[in-house]
Design a protein around this motif. Structure first.
Motif, short mmCIF file in Angstrom:
data_model
loop_
_atom_site.label_atom_id
_atom_site.label_comp_id
_atom_site.label_asym_id
_atom_site.label_seq_id
_atom_site.Cartn_x
_atom_site.Cartn_y
_atom_site.Cartn_z
N GLU A 128 -2.86 -26.55 15.97
CA GLU A 128 -2.90 -26.22 14.35
C GLU A 128 -2.07 -26.94 13.71
OE1 GLU A 128 -0.35 -24.36 13.41
OE2 GLU A 128 0.59 -24.38 15.29
N PRO A 129 -1.95 -27.27 12.45
CA PRO A 129 -0.81 -28.04 11.86
C PRO A 129 0.46 -27.48 11.57
CG PRO A 129 -2.34 -27.55 10.31
CD PRO A 129 -2.59 -26.78 11.77
N MET A 130 0.67 -25.93 11.03
CA MET A 130 1.55 -25.68 10.47
C MET A 130 2.81 -25.50 11.35
SD MET A 130 0.03 -25.07 7.98
CE MET A 130 1.42 -24.40 6.75
N ASP A 186 9.36 -23.21 1.23
CA ASP A 186 9.16 -22.45 2.37
C ASP A 186 7.95 -23.13 3.16
OD1 ASP A 186 9.99 -20.93 4.78
OD2 ASP A 186 9.29 -19.07 3.91
N VAL A 187 7.98 -22.83 4.42
CA VAL A 187 6.65 -23.07 5.05
C VAL A 187 6.59 -22.07 6.26
CG1 VAL A 187 5.47 -24.75 6.70
CG2 VAL A 187 7.02 -25.66 4.87
N ASP A 188 5.47 -21.30 6.24
CA ASP A 188 5.14 -20.31 7.47
C ASP A 188 3.83 -20.95 8.08
OD1 ASP A 188 3.08 -19.26 5.79
OD2 ASP A 188 4.36 -17.93 4.56
N LEU A 189 3.26 -19.98 8.87
CA LEU A 189 2.36 -20.14 9.75
C LEU A 189 1.01 -20.48 9.01
CD1 LEU A 189 3.16 -18.80 13.24
CD2 LEU A 189 3.25 -21.29 12.38
N GLU A 190 0.99 -19.84 7.72
CA GLU A 190 -0.23 -19.92 6.80
C GLU A 190 -0.13 -20.85 5.61
OE1 GLU A 190 -0.77 -15.86 5.61
OE2 GLU A 190 -1.32 -15.18 7.70
N ALA A 191 1.07 -20.96 4.97
CA ALA A 191 1.03 -21.74 3.75
C ALA A 191 2.41 -22.54 3.56
CB ALA A 191 0.96 -20.57 2.81
N ASP A 250 -6.34 -26.89 3.95
CA ASP A 250 -7.36 -27.04 4.66
C ASP A 250 -7.60 -28.41 5.09
OD1 ASP A 250 -8.35 -28.50 2.54
OD2 ASP A 250 -9.29 -26.91 1.43
N SER A 251 -6.31 -29.32 4.67
CA SER A 251 -6.20 -30.41 5.37
C SER A 251 -4.82 -30.88 5.39
CB SER A 251 -7.06 -31.62 4.66
OG SER A 251 -6.69 -32.89 5.02
N VAL A 252 -4.22 -31.20 6.46
CA VAL A 252 -2.87 -31.65 6.81
C VAL A 252 -2.82 -32.85 7.51
CG1 VAL A 252 -0.65 -30.98 7.38
CG2 VAL A 252 -1.92 -29.29 6.75
N GLU A 253 -2.35 -34.10 6.87
CA GLU A 253 -2.12 -35.29 7.70
C GLU A 253 -0.53 -35.61 7.96
OE1 GLU A 253 -2.40 -40.09 6.80
OE2 GLU A 253 -4.01 -38.70 5.83
N PHE A 254 -0.39 -36.07 9.14
CA PHE A 254 1.03 -36.41 9.61
C PHE A 254 1.01 -37.95 9.82
CE2 PHE A 254 0.65 -32.16 10.73
CZ PHE A 254 1.60 -31.49 10.43
N TRP A 255 1.84 -38.86 9.13
CA TRP A 255 1.69 -39.96 9.16
C TRP A 255 3.15 -40.63 9.62
CZ3 TRP A 255 4.47 -44.33 7.18
CH2 TRP A 255 3.87 -45.30 6.90
N ASP A 268 -11.72 -25.86 9.96
CA ASP A 268 -12.89 -25.70 10.49
C ASP A 268 -13.42 -24.13 10.53
OD1 ASP A 268 -15.85 -25.78 11.03
OD2 ASP A 268 -15.32 -26.86 13.02
N GLY A 269 -13.54 -23.31 9.44
CA GLY A 269 -13.67 -21.90 9.65
C GLY A 269 -12.38 -21.28 10.02
N ASP A 270 -12.19 -20.62 11.16
CA ASP A 270 -10.76 -19.85 11.47
C ASP A 270 -10.36 -20.91 12.78
OD1 ASP A 270 -11.31 -17.67 10.02
OD2 ASP A 270 -12.46 -16.82 11.74
N ARG A 271 -10.61 -22.18 12.62
CA ARG A 271 -10.10 -23.09 13.57
C ARG A 271 -9.71 -24.46 12.82
NH1 ARG A 271 -13.85 -24.03 18.80
NH2 ARG A 271 -12.08 -24.67 19.52
#
Length: 217
Positions: free
Chosen positions: A32-34, A75-80, A185-190, A206-209
């Protein structure tokens, strides 16, 4: 007489990145990206990147009229991902009409950027209040002195009135000060890389994943 060098030529000759660049091992990236986002933000702070919390926020109206500005990552947490602003200002108006946003974090020193797209929603009121009260006195006064992004008139006088209010009510927080959370719903690391030019890893919800994929430069 020498021919003037065009701005295009001058821009094209500039060096994009200097110094040592971090290695981005995409095989070791989490599912996951967070957590990776938190890791990159922390690394930027630890590396003394200039303004590691400077973040571009793009919004649009219901009619699709775009707007972009730079503000501070809160801030950044595991959801937002969090930022704060007046809900009565242009950002708040856009979000009320179209509660989606795009974010961009860019750290030239590390050749890194992170692109985030997701839904925007107000966070809990207590978070908004704590964020506002953590601002400097002048920053708080400036936030309530006048309508955001409207033509400026009598700034110092308006700030003095706002300061006087804080002297009377030190815990005052305007109702429209809002801590917003962007749920991606989308995170890109460059990551810039000498040998391959750039490495891009995108996560998509993709849903919960999450699914992740490498992208062409």
């Amino acid at each position: 007489m020498s021919t003037p060098i065009s701005l295009r030529s001058r821009l094209g000759s500039l060096k994009a990145f200097g110094g040592e660049l971090p290695v981005f091992n995409t095989d070791a990236a989490p599912d996951e990206p967070m957590s990776l986002l938190i890791e990159w933000v922390t690394a930027a702070i630890d590396a003394d990147v200039v303004q590691p919390h400077a973040m571009a926020l793009a919004t649009s109206t219901m009619r699709g009229e775009p707007s972009n500005r730079t503000l501070l990552l809160k801030d950044v947490d595991l959801e937002a991902v969090w930022f704060a602003s007046l809900s009565s200002g242009p950002k708040g108006d856009d979000i009320a009409q179209n509660p989606r946003a795009a974010l961009l974090l860019y750290w030239r020193e590390q050749g890194r950027q992170i692109r985030i797209v997701g839904a925007v929603e107000p966070g809990p009121r207590e978070v908004s209040e704590a964020d506002f009260l953590a601002r400097s006195p002048r920053s708080r006064a400036g936030a309530i002195a006048g309508p955001q992004s409207e033509p400026l008139t009598d700034f110092e006088a308006a700030v003095d009135v706002a300061r006087a209010r804080f002297e009377r009510e030190p815990d005052y927080v305007p109702n429209d000060w809002t801590a917003y959370r962007v749920v991606p719903d989308s995170v890109e690391f460059w990551q810039a890389e000498r040998a391959r030019d750039q490495v891009r890893l995108r996560y998509r919800r993709d849903g919960d994943r999450w699914t992740k994929e490498l992208l062409w430069p």
